[in-house]
Scaffold this motif. Sequence first.
Motif, mmCIF file in Angstrom:
data_model
loop_
_atom_site.group_PDB
_atom_site.id
_atom_site.type_symbol
_atom_site.label_atom_id
_atom_site.label_comp_id
_atom_site.label_asym_id
_atom_site.label_seq_id
_atom_site.Cartn_x
_atom_site.Cartn_y
_atom_site.Cartn_z
ATOM 1 N N LEU A 45 43.111 30.756 31.399
ATOM 2 C CA LEU A 45 43.375 29.945 32.580
ATOM 3 C C LEU A 45 44.107 30.747 33.654
ATOM 4 O O LEU A 45 43.932 30.522 34.848
ATOM 5 C CB LEU A 45 44.211 28.723 32.198
ATOM 6 C CG LEU A 45 43.469 27.559 31.538
ATOM 7 C CD1 LEU A 45 44.446 26.501 31.077
ATOM 8 C CD2 LEU A 45 42.445 26.955 32.488
ATOM 9 N N GLY A 46 44.928 31.702 33.223
ATOM 10 C CA GLY A 46 45.698 32.492 34.169
ATOM 11 C C GLY A 46 44.961 33.672 34.768
ATOM 12 O O GLY A 46 45.434 34.265 35.746
ATOM 13 N N VAL A 47 43.788 33.999 34.207
ATOM 14 C CA VAL A 47 43.035 35.157 34.701
ATOM 15 C C VAL A 47 42.667 34.994 36.172
ATOM 16 O O VAL A 47 42.570 35.983 36.919
ATOM 17 C CB VAL A 47 41.776 35.378 33.843
ATOM 18 C CG1 VAL A 47 40.769 36.290 34.534
ATOM 19 C CG2 VAL A 47 42.172 36.000 32.497
ATOM 20 N N ARG A 48 42.466 33.764 36.599
ATOM 21 C CA ARG A 48 42.060 33.535 37.993
ATOM 22 C C ARG A 48 43.074 34.111 38.974
ATOM 23 O O ARG A 48 42.711 34.498 40.094
ATOM 24 C CB ARG A 48 41.872 32.044 38.258
ATOM 25 C CG ARG A 48 43.181 31.250 38.278
ATOM 26 C CD ARG A 48 42.928 29.756 38.263
ATOM 27 N NE ARG A 48 44.145 28.998 38.458
ATOM 28 C CZ ARG A 48 45.056 28.791 37.502
ATOM 29 N NH1 ARG A 48 44.880 29.290 36.299
ATOM 30 N NH2 ARG A 48 46.132 28.076 37.755
ATOM 31 N N ASN A 49 44.340 34.183 38.564
ATOM 32 C CA ASN A 49 45.356 34.717 39.463
ATOM 33 C C ASN A 49 45.129 36.188 39.790
ATOM 34 O O ASN A 49 45.525 36.659 40.860
ATOM 35 C CB ASN A 49 46.747 34.531 38.852
ATOM 36 C CG ASN A 49 47.139 33.066 38.739
ATOM 37 O OD1 ASN A 49 46.610 32.224 39.443
ATOM 38 N ND2 ASN A 49 48.060 32.762 37.844
ATOM 39 N N ALA A 50 44.488 36.914 38.869
ATOM 40 C CA ALA A 50 44.179 38.317 39.139
ATOM 41 C C ALA A 50 43.186 38.433 40.290
ATOM 42 O O ALA A 50 43.302 39.327 41.142
ATOM 43 C CB ALA A 50 43.625 38.986 37.889
ATOM 44 N N PHE A 51 42.234 37.511 40.333
ATOM 45 C CA PHE A 51 41.265 37.522 41.434
ATOM 46 C C PHE A 51 41.915 37.100 42.744
ATOM 47 O O PHE A 51 41.578 37.616 43.810
ATOM 48 C CB PHE A 51 40.081 36.613 41.088
ATOM 49 C CG PHE A 51 39.289 37.085 39.913
ATOM 50 C CD1 PHE A 51 38.357 38.104 40.054
ATOM 51 C CD2 PHE A 51 39.480 36.545 38.649
ATOM 52 C CE1 PHE A 51 37.623 38.553 38.969
ATOM 53 C CE2 PHE A 51 38.763 36.989 37.561
ATOM 54 C CZ PHE A 51 37.827 37.999 37.719
ATOM 55 N N TYR A 52 42.844 36.150 42.664
ATOM 56 C CA TYR A 52 43.606 35.798 43.857
ATOM 57 C C TYR A 52 44.339 37.022 44.396
ATOM 58 O O TYR A 52 44.409 37.256 45.605
ATOM 59 C CB TYR A 52 44.646 34.715 43.539
ATOM 60 C CG TYR A 52 44.104 33.375 43.158
ATOM 61 C CD1 TYR A 52 42.803 32.991 43.462
ATOM 62 C CD2 TYR A 52 44.918 32.452 42.480
ATOM 63 C CE1 TYR A 52 42.323 31.745 43.105
ATOM 64 C CE2 TYR A 52 44.439 31.204 42.129
ATOM 65 C CZ TYR A 52 43.147 30.858 42.435
ATOM 66 O OH TYR A 52 42.675 29.618 42.087
ATOM 67 N N GLY A 53 44.913 37.808 43.476
ATOM 68 C CA GLY A 53 45.688 38.974 43.881
ATOM 69 C C GLY A 53 44.869 39.997 44.632
ATOM 70 O O GLY A 53 45.368 40.634 45.570
#
Length: 248
Positions: A90-98
């Motif tokens: 679920l937290g992997v999406r934050n890497a794409f946001y970054g």
Amino acid sequence: MAEQTALADTAAGDGGKTDAAVVRDALGVGVAVGLSGFAFGVTSAGGGLTLGQTCVLSLLVFTGASQFALVGALAAGGSPFTAAAGAFFLGVRNAFYGLRLSQVLALPRLLRPFAAQWVIDETTAVTLTQPTRRAARIGFTVTGLSLYLLWNLTTLLGALGAKAIGDTDAWGLDAAGPAVFLALLAPMLRSATERAVAGLAVVLGLGLLPVLPAGVPVLVAALAAPAVLLLKGRRDGRAPEDATGEDR
């Protein structure tokens, strides 16, 4: 004097949006979402985590969906591995946001590791709606700071409150975490594809809940996204043929 004050307070930049307006919008998001940390504190403490564990999760993980997924899986009897795996995906999406925010904010290298802690759904949404880099930096900073401080404070209060009221299930507070998560997720489902992914994920997660160990249905539900995108790609690939009648 009045003119100088007005210019200082309403420096709009090229995008025509004042710094005060950016701060106001960012604080609105930070406060509104930060208050839901209370629900996480209650859910986590009710699920069996200690006060220290609950607070450390908010301090270090700081991504609501992953935190709720982790404590939910643990409370349901799942192993720490499957619970952590579900939270991780679920937290992997934050890497794409970054990746996107690094281009928009263009922060100095020394600040990037610290800013990375605040790369979440809310800061991304506020940042990407700003018309200038200055406004984006203000929006990101104010949203991240206000949300981080309030989320951790309300997490502490929620965990303490859960200890005081006893059995959270008896009060129905075990549903607080999922309710908050759905409230955050629903406005993001704008396209038919996004709604299809969410719907299939719900079917997979709930359908497999009785037959798989706790935490595993969440991992399987993650397959909804590639499945829907694969079907959409095939449908779009056939569309030109159907339009011209070449496949008939």
